[in-house]
Write a protein that holds these residues in place. Structure first.
Motif, PDB file in Angstrom:
ATOM      1  N   GLY A   1      83.700  82.219 114.848  1.00  0.00           N
ATOM      2  CA  GLY A   1      83.873  80.701 114.905  1.00  0.00           C
ATOM      3  C   GLY A   1      82.387  80.196 115.234  1.00  0.00           C
ATOM      4  N   MET A   2      81.575  81.027 115.822  1.00  0.00           N
ATOM      5  CA  MET A   2      80.146  80.477 116.165  1.00  0.00           C
ATOM      6  C   MET A   2      79.056  80.698 114.900  1.00  0.00           C
ATOM      7  SD  MET A   2      77.895  82.178 119.121  1.00  0.00           S
ATOM      8  CE  MET A   2      79.354  82.177 120.410  1.00  0.00           C
ATOM      9  N   VAL A   3      79.467  81.624 114.015  1.00  0.00           N
ATOM     10  CA  VAL A   3      78.873  81.733 112.673  1.00  0.00           C
ATOM     11  C   VAL A   3      78.438  80.677 112.107  1.00  0.00           C
ATOM     12  CG1 VAL A   3      78.353  83.031 110.802  1.00  0.00           C
ATOM     13  CG2 VAL A   3      79.331  84.377 112.729  1.00  0.00           C
ATOM     14  N   ARG A   4      77.343  80.227 111.708  1.00  0.00           N
ATOM     15  CA  ARG A   4      76.745  79.130 111.215  1.00  0.00           C
ATOM     16  C   ARG A   4      77.027  78.983 109.452  1.00  0.00           C
ATOM     17  NH1 ARG A   4      73.510  75.839 114.685  1.00  0.00           N
ATOM     18  NH2 ARG A   4      73.065  77.036 116.785  1.00  0.00           N
TER      19      ARG A   4
ATOM     20  N   GLU B   1      73.121  80.550 119.525  1.00  0.00           N
ATOM     21  CA  GLU B   1      73.170  79.617 120.319  1.00  0.00           C
ATOM     22  C   GLU B   1      71.548  79.345 120.827  1.00  0.00           C
ATOM     23  OE1 GLU B   1      75.204  77.212 120.455  1.00  0.00           O
ATOM     24  OE2 GLU B   1      77.006  78.346 119.299  1.00  0.00           O
ATOM     25  N   GLY B   2      71.027  80.546 121.104  1.00  0.00           N
ATOM     26  CA  GLY B   2      69.778  80.278 121.635  1.00  0.00           C
ATOM     27  C   GLY B   2      68.505  80.260 120.816  1.00  0.00           C
ATOM     28  N   ASN B   3      68.568  80.998 119.654  1.00  0.00           N
ATOM     29  CA  ASN B   3      67.709  81.026 118.643  1.00  0.00           C
ATOM     30  C   ASN B   3      67.835  80.319 117.339  1.00  0.00           C
ATOM     31  OD1 ASN B   3      66.642  83.088 120.591  1.00  0.00           O
ATOM     32  ND2 ASN B   3      66.753  84.935 118.989  1.00  0.00           N
ATOM     33  N   GLY B   4      69.381  79.632 117.221  1.00  0.00           N
ATOM     34  CA  GLY B   4      69.545  78.843 116.112  1.00  0.00           C
ATOM     35  C   GLY B   4      69.732  79.760 114.884  1.00  0.00           C
ATOM     36  N   TRP B   5      69.893  80.880 114.845  1.00  0.00           N
ATOM     37  CA  TRP B   5      70.222  81.894 113.731  1.00  0.00           C
ATOM     38  C   TRP B   5      71.568  81.642 113.284  1.00  0.00           C
ATOM     39  CZ3 TRP B   5      67.754  86.924 115.894  1.00  0.00           C
ATOM     40  CH2 TRP B   5      66.151  86.473 116.246  1.00  0.00           C
ATOM     41  N   ASP B   6      71.663  81.918 111.947  1.00  0.00           N
ATOM     42  CA  ASP B   6      73.137  81.857 111.452  1.00  0.00           C
ATOM     43  C   ASP B   6      74.197  82.735 112.006  1.00  0.00           C
ATOM     44  OD1 ASP B   6      72.308  79.856 109.573  1.00  0.00           O
ATOM     45  OD2 ASP B   6      71.846  81.187 107.853  1.00  0.00           O
TER      46      ASP B   6
ATOM     47  N   LEU C   1      71.652  90.631 132.077  1.00  0.00           N
ATOM     48  CA  LEU C   1      72.085  91.251 133.235  1.00  0.00           C
ATOM     49  C   LEU C   1      73.438  91.840 133.327  1.00  0.00           C
ATOM     50  CD1 LEU C   1      69.863  89.117 135.426  1.00  0.00           C
ATOM     51  CD2 LEU C   1      69.064  90.983 134.302  1.00  0.00           C
ATOM     52  N   LEU C   2      73.769  92.870 133.236  1.00  0.00           N
ATOM     53  CA  LEU C   2      75.005  93.534 133.645  1.00  0.00           C
ATOM     54  C   LEU C   2      75.288  93.737 135.146  1.00  0.00           C
ATOM     55  CD1 LEU C   2      75.026  96.244 130.607  1.00  0.00           C
ATOM     56  CD2 LEU C   2      76.191  93.841 130.870  1.00  0.00           C
ATOM     57  N   GLY C   3      76.563  93.852 135.488  1.00  0.00           N
ATOM     58  CA  GLY C   3      76.617  93.979 136.846  1.00  0.00           C
ATOM     59  C   GLY C   3      76.816  92.801 138.027  1.00  0.00           C
ATOM     60  N   ALA C   4      76.838  91.681 137.069  1.00  0.00           N
ATOM     61  CA  ALA C   4      77.080  90.394 137.630  1.00  0.00           C
ATOM     62  C   ALA C   4      77.851  89.568 136.649  1.00  0.00           C
ATOM     63  CB  ALA C   4      75.712  89.714 137.830  1.00  0.00           C
ATOM     64  N   ALA C   5      78.337  88.525 136.938  1.00  0.00           N
ATOM     65  CA  ALA C   5      79.220  87.585 136.347  1.00  0.00           C
ATOM     66  C   ALA C   5      78.588  86.629 135.583  1.00  0.00           C
ATOM     67  CB  ALA C   5      80.556  87.093 137.154  1.00  0.00           C
ATOM     68  N   VAL C   6      77.188  86.471 136.076  1.00  0.00           N
ATOM     69  CA  VAL C   6      76.267  85.305 135.646  1.00  0.00           C
ATOM     70  C   VAL C   6      75.279  86.088 134.809  1.00  0.00           C
ATOM     71  CG1 VAL C   6      74.702  83.450 136.163  1.00  0.00           C
ATOM     72  CG2 VAL C   6      76.864  84.176 137.607  1.00  0.00           C
ATOM     73  N   LEU C   7      74.977  85.599 133.576  1.00  0.00           N
ATOM     74  CA  LEU C   7      73.973  85.875 132.543  1.00  0.00           C
ATOM     75  C   LEU C   7      72.719  84.858 132.918  1.00  0.00           C
ATOM     76  CD1 LEU C   7      75.976  86.553 129.443  1.00  0.00           C
ATOM     77  CD2 LEU C   7      74.806  88.101 130.967  1.00  0.00           C
ATOM     78  N   PRO C   8      71.642  85.359 132.571  1.00  0.00           N
ATOM     79  CA  PRO C   8      70.413  84.503 132.333  1.00  0.00           C
ATOM     80  C   PRO C   8      70.841  82.977 131.838  1.00  0.00           C
ATOM     81  CG  PRO C   8      69.730  86.441 131.514  1.00  0.00           C
ATOM     82  CD  PRO C   8      71.331  86.619 131.674  1.00  0.00           C
ATOM     83  N   LEU C   9      69.887  81.915 132.460  1.00  0.00           N
ATOM     84  CA  LEU C   9      70.302  80.644 131.996  1.00  0.00           C
ATOM     85  C   LEU C   9      70.047  80.584 130.551  1.00  0.00           C
ATOM     86  CD1 LEU C   9      68.817  78.949 135.006  1.00  0.00           C
ATOM     87  CD2 LEU C   9      71.123  79.252 134.652  1.00  0.00           C
ATOM     88  N   THR C  10      69.298  81.333 129.721  1.00  0.00           N
ATOM     89  CA  THR C  10      69.111  81.249 128.463  1.00  0.00           C
ATOM     90  C   THR C  10      70.383  81.414 127.663  1.00  0.00           C
ATOM     91  OG1 THR C  10      68.432  83.273 128.335  1.00  0.00           O
ATOM     92  CG2 THR C  10      66.669  81.480 128.513  1.00  0.00           C
ATOM     93  N   LEU C  11      71.509  82.061 128.155  1.00  0.00           N
ATOM     94  CA  LEU C  11      72.624  82.357 127.542  1.00  0.00           C
ATOM     95  C   LEU C  11      73.884  81.545 128.124  1.00  0.00           C
ATOM     96  CD1 LEU C  11      72.564  86.153 127.652  1.00  0.00           C
ATOM     97  CD2 LEU C  11      71.806  84.764 126.029  1.00  0.00           C
ATOM     98  N   LEU C  12      74.585  81.297 127.318  1.00  0.00           N
ATOM     99  CA  LEU C  12      76.038  80.766 127.672  1.00  0.00           C
ATOM    100  C   LEU C  12      76.918  81.743 128.545  1.00  0.00           C
ATOM    101  CD1 LEU C  12      76.752  78.543 124.541  1.00  0.00           C
ATOM    102  CD2 LEU C  12      75.454  77.730 126.575  1.00  0.00           C
ATOM    103  N   MET C  13      77.981  81.107 129.313  1.00  0.00           N
ATOM    104  CA  MET C  13      78.640  81.892 129.867  1.00  0.00           C
ATOM    105  C   MET C  13      79.665  82.598 129.082  1.00  0.00           C
ATOM    106  SD  MET C  13      78.268  81.819 133.248  1.00  0.00           S
ATOM    107  CE  MET C  13      79.926  82.235 134.056  1.00  0.00           C
ATOM    108  N   LEU C  14      79.899  84.016 129.381  1.00  0.00           N
ATOM    109  CA  LEU C  14      80.680  84.804 128.508  1.00  0.00           C
ATOM    110  C   LEU C  14      81.936  84.474 128.922  1.00  0.00           C
ATOM    111  CD1 LEU C  14      79.053  88.265 129.180  1.00  0.00           C
ATOM    112  CD2 LEU C  14      79.243  87.068 126.840  1.00  0.00           C
ATOM    113  N   ARG C  15      83.043  84.571 127.755  1.00  0.00           N
ATOM    114  CA  ARG C  15      84.264  83.792 127.969  1.00  0.00           C
ATOM    115  C   ARG C  15      85.423  85.003 128.328  1.00  0.00           C
ATOM    116  NH1 ARG C  15      81.750  82.914 123.826  1.00  0.00           N
ATOM    117  NH2 ARG C  15      82.703  84.490 122.605  1.00  0.00           N
ATOM    118  N   ASP C  16      85.119  86.213 128.364  1.00  0.00           N
ATOM    119  CA  ASP C  16      86.031  86.982 128.958  1.00  0.00           C
ATOM    120  C   ASP C  16      85.473  88.232 129.381  1.00  0.00           C
ATOM    121  OD1 ASP C  16      87.132  87.653 125.428  1.00  0.00           O
ATOM    122  OD2 ASP C  16      85.350  88.113 126.694  1.00  0.00           O
ATOM    123  N   ALA C  17      86.436  89.006 130.032  1.00  0.00           N
ATOM    124  CA  ALA C  17      85.738  90.445 130.682  1.00  0.00           C
ATOM    125  C   ALA C  17      85.505  91.478 129.509  1.00  0.00           C
ATOM    126  CB  ALA C  17      86.862  90.837 131.510  1.00  0.00           C
ATOM    127  N   PRO C  18      84.907  92.496 129.996  1.00  0.00           N
ATOM    128  CA  PRO C  18      84.709  93.549 128.853  1.00  0.00           C
ATOM    129  C   PRO C  18      85.928  94.108 128.273  1.00  0.00           C
ATOM    130  CG  PRO C  18      83.338  93.947 131.055  1.00  0.00           C
ATOM    131  CD  PRO C  18      84.385  92.765 131.245  1.00  0.00           C
TER     132      PRO C  18
END
Length: 254
Positions: free
Chosen positions: A60-63, A104-109, A7-24
């Motif tokens: 750093g997130m890449v598995r 983080e959500g799907n567990g992919w590399d 969801l764009l236009g809001a600072a909060v994403l769906p709960l399935t995602l983690l918070m974004l770390r910075d602005a566009p």
């Protein structure tokens, strides 16, 4: 198709995602990311691609490191599914959210798609390592080897308008990435590696060289509107290859 929604236009994403770390991150100029030794495929040069560094992928997130496969024999077209009403300056933020959800959500590399295209026709590097070589993605269950997955950011269901620049960008990537001898308007025989696909593991499937996600997996992706543009994408890719080689490629006899 990526199952989560952004969801764009809001600072909060769906709960399935983690918070974004910075602005566009404002995107000023696309940054080509091909190594100097990259050779065009089928005589078609690499299109301009915005690198992972430019859209600030979280390395750093890449598995795991990239897994390389054979030359690209098929292209699968996807859409990511969130709203198509976005500002293209927001795309780097959207890509980081897709990356986070896939890892983080799907567990992919890494991010599942090899490349992504925004509604402005800009092409982005997706899964790492896939520009200079053929990298196995996580985009089409059962058919990730020897293929490329390209996702269009947005939702292109029935009634949606697919910008012509999107069709052109998809054709450019397909024409460039497909191995010499592949006809973008033709078919290819691929063997499924996963029972969760439309084809049981070990079964051969005859698919379009440029297919929609739904052709190989039970899904609505890439949406009715984008799926309806596949003939135009195939024709444009074939024209690009013909323009560079003097003749349209054809699959060599087996």
């Amino acid at each position: 198709m990526w199952p989560h929604r952004i969801l764009l236009g809001a600072a909060v994403l769906p709960l399935t995602l983690l918070m974004l770390r910075d602005a566009p991150v404002p995107l000023v100029l696309p940054v080509p990311a091909a190594p100097a030794h990259e050779r065009p495929r089928g005589g078609v040069p690499q299109p301009v691609i915005v690198s992972r560094a430019a859209w600030h992928a979280d390395e750093g997130m890449v598995r795991e490191r990239a897994v390389y496969t054979g030359a690209v024999r098929a292209v699968f077209i996807h859409h990511t599914g969130e709203s198509s009403d976005y500002d293209c300056a927001d795309v780097p933020r959207m890509l980081r959210a897709v990356e986070e959800a896939h890892i983080e959500g799907n567990g992919w590399d890494d991010i599942g798609y090899n490349f992504l295209v925004d509604r402005c026709g800009t092409i982005y590097e997706g899964r790492a390592g896939g520009i200079g070589r053929a990298v196995r993605g996580a985009h089409t269950t059962g058919f990730n080897a020897d293929s490329v997955g390209i996702a269009v950011l947005g939702n292109y269901g029935r009634g949606a308008q697919v910008p012509p620049v999107v069709v052109r960008a998809l054709a450019k990537v397909a024409a460039w990435k497909l191995r010499p001898g592949s006809d973008p308007r033709g078919t290819v025989r691929l063997v499924s590696t996963n029972d969760a696909s439309r084809y049981p593991k070990g079964k051969a499937a005859v698919l379009h060289v440029i297919s929609g996600h739904r052709d190989a997996y039970q899904t609505n992706c890439p949406g009715e509107a984008l799926y309806g543009e596949l003939p135009a994408i195939r024709a444009a890719a074939a024209a690009l290859r013909a323009a560079r080689t003097g003749t349209a490629d054809a699959e060599p006899p087996r």
